[in-house]
Design a protein around this motif. Structure first.
Motif, PDB file in Angstrom:
ATOM      1  N   THR A   1      -3.876  11.250  -1.113  1.00 26.25           N
ATOM      2  CA  THR A   1      -4.466  12.028  -0.030  1.00 26.25           C
ATOM      3  C   THR A   1      -4.234  13.510  -0.286  1.00 26.25           C
ATOM      4  O   THR A   1      -3.376  13.892  -1.083  1.00 26.25           O
ATOM      5  CB  THR A   1      -3.839  11.640   1.316  1.00 26.25           C
ATOM      6  OG1 THR A   1      -2.445  11.992   1.305  1.00 26.25           O
ATOM      7  CG2 THR A   1      -3.973  10.147   1.583  1.00 26.25           C
TER       8      THR A   1
ATOM      9  N   GLU B   1      -5.649   4.928  -9.487  1.00 22.27           N
ATOM     10  CA  GLU B   1      -5.993   4.160  -8.283  1.00 22.27           C
ATOM     11  C   GLU B   1      -6.694   2.856  -8.649  1.00 22.27           C
ATOM     12  O   GLU B   1      -6.496   1.830  -7.996  1.00 22.27           O
ATOM     13  CB  GLU B   1      -6.881   4.999  -7.364  1.00 22.27           C
ATOM     14  CG  GLU B   1      -6.154   6.160  -6.694  1.00 22.27           C
ATOM     15  CD  GLU B   1      -7.053   6.940  -5.765  1.00 22.27           C
ATOM     16  OE1 GLU B   1      -6.614   7.314  -4.667  1.00 22.27           O
ATOM     17  OE2 GLU B   1      -8.227   7.190  -6.150  1.00 22.27           O
TER      18      GLU B   1
ATOM     19  N   GLU C   1       0.847  -1.184   0.000  1.00 22.71           N
ATOM     20  CA  GLU C   1       0.000   0.000   0.000  1.00 22.71           C
ATOM     21  C   GLU C   1       0.893   1.248   0.000  1.00 22.71           C
ATOM     22  O   GLU C   1       1.844   1.334   0.784  1.00 22.71           O
ATOM     23  CB  GLU C   1      -0.892   0.021   1.246  1.00 22.71           C
ATOM     24  CG  GLU C   1      -1.899  -1.124   1.323  1.00 22.71           C
ATOM     25  CD  GLU C   1      -3.047  -0.947   0.347  1.00 22.71           C
ATOM     26  OE1 GLU C   1      -3.408   0.206   0.046  1.00 22.71           O
ATOM     27  OE2 GLU C   1      -3.569  -1.966  -0.124  1.00 22.71           O
TER      28      GLU C   1
ATOM     29  N   HIS D   1      -2.849   5.102  -3.328  1.00 23.57           N
ATOM     30  CA  HIS D   1      -3.894   5.979  -2.790  1.00 23.57           C
ATOM     31  C   HIS D   1      -3.363   7.408  -2.730  1.00 23.57           C
ATOM     32  O   HIS D   1      -2.195   7.636  -2.390  1.00 23.57           O
ATOM     33  CB  HIS D   1      -4.314   5.537  -1.383  1.00 23.57           C
ATOM     34  CG  HIS D   1      -4.679   4.084  -1.301  1.00 23.57           C
ATOM     35  ND1 HIS D   1      -5.871   3.579  -1.785  1.00 23.57           N
ATOM     36  CD2 HIS D   1      -4.000   3.015  -0.793  1.00 23.57           C
ATOM     37  CE1 HIS D   1      -5.912   2.275  -1.580  1.00 23.57           C
ATOM     38  NE2 HIS D   1      -4.787   1.904  -0.985  1.00 23.57           N
TER      39      HIS D   1
ATOM     40  N   SER E   1       0.691   5.506   0.031  1.00 24.14           N
ATOM     41  CA  SER E   1      -0.110   6.714   0.179  1.00 24.14           C
ATOM     42  C   SER E   1       0.704   7.898  -0.338  1.00 24.14           C
ATOM     43  O   SER E   1       1.822   8.137   0.111  1.00 24.14           O
ATOM     44  CB  SER E   1      -0.482   6.939   1.650  1.00 24.14           C
ATOM     45  OG  SER E   1      -1.222   8.133   1.793  1.00 24.14           O
TER      46      SER E   1
END
Length: 238
Positions: free
Chosen positions: A54, A45, A10, A52, A12
């Motif tokens: 933000t 995405e 993952e 991801h 970010s």
């Protein structure tokens, strides 16, 4: 800071929306059309569910976008043109997201034709050519000795054209077309017949973004390029 959970893969990535650029980001638009760059972001995405983004609650002007990228306070930004000055401050993914065309807008009753930057330079000695403040395309005009006046938005430029305070707007076809449609005054304006230059928009990345993360972003974009998604998204906004 960038967070990477190796086990889950993952990632970010910090980003922002560009304010006052409704073709790229349109937070007040319909949900099915939130802006071309926002749609590319969501497509990335989807192509790599481990990526991801933000920070999209932030809407900042272009100059601040550049500062945040240069200072490494955002990791990635959709979408920016390249310029030598920008490439000294951050990197770009190699996959072009969409192409913009450099065009002029005139009043509909202006019968003149401009086929070269030299002709624009000559005309600018009487009235400066309008260009959007902070955009990378202005350097092409300056390098060609075109006298320019920078304005805050396409809407402001069209108002100045209507009032006769300027005769020519030089800008991106996709942005100018959107604002002319929005004014509902299509009959007052026309595009010149010449495309002065074509340039691709890219995903910009902070200078010290880990190479493995850049590679994942690039692979996701290559997938979207190969399956036609990038082309289809661009066509929706033209």
């Amino acid at each position: 800071m960038l967070s990477l959970a190796a086990a889950a893969q993952e990632v970010s990535l910090r980003t922002v929306q560009q304010a006052s650029s409704t073709v790229k980001y349109d937070p007040d638009g319909p949900p099915q059309k939130p802006g071309l760059c926002m749609e590319v972001l969501h497509a990335v995405e989807k192509a790599d569910p481990g990526l991801h983004f933000t920070g999209l609650e932030q809407h900042v002007p272009l100059k601040r976008v550049e500062r945040l990228l240069g200072e490494g306070q955002v990791d990635a930004f959709f979408c920016l043109l390249k310029s030598p000055e920008r490439e000294r401050q951050w990197r770009y993914s190699p996959v072009p997201l969409y192409v913009i065309r450099h065009v002029i807008v005139q009043r509909a009753d202006d019968a003149r034709h401009f086929d070269t930057l030299a002709e624009l330079a000559a005309a600018s000695r009487k009235k400066r050519v309008l260009v959007m403040r902070g955009t990378a395309i202005a350097r092409h005009l300056v390098n060609a000795d075109v006298a320019i006046a920078e304005v805050g938005s396409e809407r402001e430029a069209l108002q100045m054209l209507t009032m006769g305070r300027a005769d020519l707007i030089y800008g991106q076809d996709i942005n100018l077309q959107r604002h002319i449609v929005d004014t509902r005054q299509n009959d007052k304006f026309k595009f010149g017949r010449t495309v002065f230059q074509e340039e691709p928009q890219y995903l910009a990345l902070r200078a010290d973004l880990p190479p493995a993360v850049e590679e994942r972003l690039t692979q996701a974009l290559r997938k979207l390029e190969k399956d036609g998604t990038l082309r289809q998204l661009a066509d929706r906004y033209r």
